[in-house]
Structure formats: C-alpha cells, structure tokens
Design a protein around this motif. Structure first.
Motif, PDB file in Angstrom:
ATOM      1  N   VAL A 126     -18.849  -2.720   0.478  1.00 34.87           N
ATOM      2  CA  VAL A 126     -17.600  -3.365   0.046  1.00 34.87           C
ATOM      3  C   VAL A 126     -17.869  -4.284  -1.145  1.00 34.87           C
ATOM      4  N   GLU A 127     -19.018  -4.964  -1.126  1.00 39.49           N
ATOM      5  CA  GLU A 127     -19.367  -5.813  -2.271  1.00 39.49           C
ATOM      6  C   GLU A 127     -19.492  -4.983  -3.542  1.00 39.49           C
ATOM      7  N   SER A 178     -10.944   1.409   5.712  1.00 43.34           N
ATOM      8  CA  SER A 178     -10.623   0.822   4.410  1.00 43.34           C
ATOM      9  C   SER A 178     -11.868   0.296   3.699  1.00 43.34           C
ATOM     10  N   SER A 179     -13.010   0.297   4.387  1.00 46.79           N
ATOM     11  CA  SER A 179     -14.266   0.002   3.700  1.00 46.79           C
ATOM     12  C   SER A 179     -14.843   1.277   3.083  1.00 46.79           C
ATOM     13  N   PHE A 190     -22.928  -2.635  10.000  1.00 48.20           N
ATOM     14  CA  PHE A 190     -22.004  -3.602   9.395  1.00 48.20           C
ATOM     15  C   PHE A 190     -22.618  -4.269   8.165  1.00 48.20           C
ATOM     16  N   LEU A 191     -23.952  -4.443   8.163  1.00 50.79           N
ATOM     17  CA  LEU A 191     -24.606  -4.966   6.953  1.00 50.79           C
ATOM     18  C   LEU A 191     -24.438  -3.977   5.792  1.00 50.79           C
ATOM     19  N   ARG A 243     -22.015  -1.771   5.516  1.00 49.63           N
ATOM     20  CA  ARG A 243     -20.595  -1.818   5.131  1.00 49.63           C
ATOM     21  C   ARG A 243     -20.344  -2.993   4.191  1.00 49.63           C
ATOM     22  N   LYS A 244     -20.961  -4.125   4.521  1.00 51.13           N
ATOM     23  CA  LYS A 244     -20.791  -5.330   3.703  1.00 51.13           C
ATOM     24  C   LYS A 244     -21.289  -5.064   2.276  1.00 51.13           C
ATOM     25  N   CYS A 278     -10.416  -1.043   9.749  1.00 51.45           N
ATOM     26  CA  CYS A 278     -11.283  -1.841   8.876  1.00 51.45           C
ATOM     27  C   CYS A 278     -12.385  -0.985   8.283  1.00 51.45           C
ATOM     28  N   ILE A 310     -10.564  -2.193  14.297  1.00 47.98           N
ATOM     29  CA  ILE A 310     -11.912  -2.033  13.740  1.00 47.98           C
ATOM     30  C   ILE A 310     -12.017  -0.706  13.003  1.00 47.98           C
ATOM     31  N   GLN A 316     -18.034  -2.115  -4.129  1.00 49.98           N
ATOM     32  CA  GLN A 316     -16.696  -1.667  -4.523  1.00 49.98           C
ATOM     33  C   GLN A 316     -15.933  -2.772  -5.236  1.00 49.98           C
ATOM     34  N   MET A 317     -16.112  -4.015  -4.749  1.00 51.29           N
ATOM     35  CA  MET A 317     -15.435  -5.146  -5.398  1.00 51.29           C
ATOM     36  C   MET A 317     -15.953  -5.338  -6.814  1.00 51.29           C
TER      37      MET A 317
END
Lengths: 138, 138
Positions: free
Chosen positions: A94-95, A58-59, A87-88, A90-91, A55, A52, A97-98
DNA sequence: TTATTACCTAAAGTTAACTCTAAGTCAAGC
DNA sequence: GCTTGACTTAGAGTTAACTTTAGGTAATAA
C-alpha cells in the motif's frame, strides 16, 4: 443475535448478492451458516470478516491469496507468523501504491495547469515557446 | 534526431514490445513512424507521449479512454476544454484512490499491531478479553 | 551464403473478477 | 391454493489488459 440476509450484507458493502455468492464459492467466507432451506445467514462476526476481506481487496490482494489468509485464520495460532508477515507485506504494498499515486498526481497537476493556461489564451501554442521540444500528446 | 527501437522503449517503460504493439493496435500511439521495412521508430516526442499514457494508466484510466484523449490531442485547440476537464477528473479520481488507500492503511496497521501482540504472547487469545465480540477472521 | 537476431502481423489464449442466465425452492401474503 | 419475491445452484458469458503463438520479413555477422 442479529443476523442479516445476503441482500442486506451486499447493500452494506456496496456489492451484489451475486458477488457475495462468488466470494463464498471462492472460499472467502466458509463459516457462513444456512437456514434449514439453504439460505445464507450472516452474523455480526461474518460482517467483521468481510470488512477485513474488503480491506485486503482494496489493498490490491487477489482473491486467491485472501483465501489463504482465511484458511490461516481457521488453522489458529500456528499461522500467526504467516498472518503477521502477510500484513507487513500488505503495508509495504500500500505504501508503494501511495508513492506511485503521488508521482502520478504531480504529473496530472502539472497537466491541469498546462491546460488551464492553454484555455486562457485560447491555444496550446502558448506553451510552444516555453518548451524546447513539442510533442504530440502534451 | 535520436530514435529508439521498440525493445529500447519497452525496457525504458518496463513494458514488453508485445505490450507496445498492443497499445499501437488500440490506437494509443498513432503517430509512430516506420522504417521502409515496417519497423516502428520511436522519436523523443513519442517517449513523451508514452509518459503521459503511463501516467493516465497508473491513474486507473482504461485504455479506451486514453485513446479518446490521444484523439483529442490530434484534433487540436478545439478539444482543449475536454482535455482540461479530463485531467480535472483524473485529479479527483486519484485523490479518491489516495483516500481509500489511507483508510485501508489504517486497518492494515491496526492488524500489524494485533498480530505483533498475538505473536509476542504466542496466542491470539490475548485479544479475546479486550474485544467484546470475537470473530472468525481477525 | 547461411545463420542469427530483431522485428512484423493476425489471431488465439489467458487471467481475474465478476456478471448473468436458467431453472428451481421456499416462506409469506392475498 | 396461488402468486410473489427473495433466495438457491451450476455453469456460461463478459471485460480488460495483456500474452502467446505461428508464421513471416529484413538486416547484419561469420
């Protein structure tokens, strides 16, 4: 129960023992047990926690914030909302960053084509007629 | 021809004038002209170069390597192959970063569900029966 | 004419995340 | 009993990419 030395765990995660000790010092793995002589003993559950941690790393999460999460985990159910919100976040991060990587990729692919064409004709001048303006770093 | 001050360019790229001067010092924008009193004057072509620099930056390229690319650009057609190879490498790197982010996202989404379920039932214990092993940082 | 504003330089400071060094402990093998 | 190798600590050093500071110049507005 199977346990692991710091070197085994470091190899598994592609880190160094130094880095794992640094994580320990920073409070990311406060639950690690020790032998009577002071050596760290990693259990299966420690490996899961490190997964974790990796994870979150890397986020793009800084180590100090990961530490807060680890503290929340130790505090139990009263911190469930914080952890969920984290975690929301983080999500969403990451979105974002993508999306940025996608935009970056489009420019890079354009440049790959640009240089392929230039290489084929032996000179960058081949693009001079197509574009209205020339620039120094094309 | 329209030109821009360092502050205008900084605002456009969401950087600070300090950062642009730092890039200049590091050799990323060696082609910038100056007024008689020494102020930097940014042309349209400088903006275009900075767009590429920003693209390379967001692909994870360190500033010293971006500098090499800028030097290659100044050297002309003899460096076309290097520049093409560099963009191919950047492409591979960004692809790898996207893959890693995708894997990270999967774990994060799993955790979002995990905490949503825990919150709904008021306790993390709801997951204790499902998983065979419990761990400290779930 | 003076004040303000935007710019300049050189150089020091900051921050994150390691990374290394020095000095020491401990268990196992010869 | 001694050496080797894997571990330990505290603390210093490194690197990248800024970021701030101090002190100065030049053009413009009141």
């Amino acid at each position: 129960m199977k346990t692991y030395s710091i070197t085994e765990v470091a190899e598994y995660f592609n880190l160094t023992p130094h880095t794992l000790r640094y994580y320990d010092k920073e409070g990311l793995i406060p639950f690690i047990e020790r032998t009577s002589s002071g050596k760290r003993v990693f259990k299966e559950s420690d490996i899961e926690s490190l997964k974790i941690i990796e994870c979150l790393k890397s986020s793009g999460m800084p180590i100090k914030e990961i530490k807060h999460f680890i503290e929340w985990c130790a505090e139990g159910d009263s911190t469930l909302q914080q952890r969920y919100d984290m975690f929301l976040e983080r999500k969403a991060s990451v979105e974002a960053q993508m999306d940025e990587l996608k935009r970056t990729m489009e420019v890079i692919e354009h440049k790959c084509l640009y240089y392929k064409t230039a290489l084929d004709s032996g000179t960058e001048d081949v693009h001079k007629n197509i574009k209205v303006k020339s620039s120094s770093a094309q």
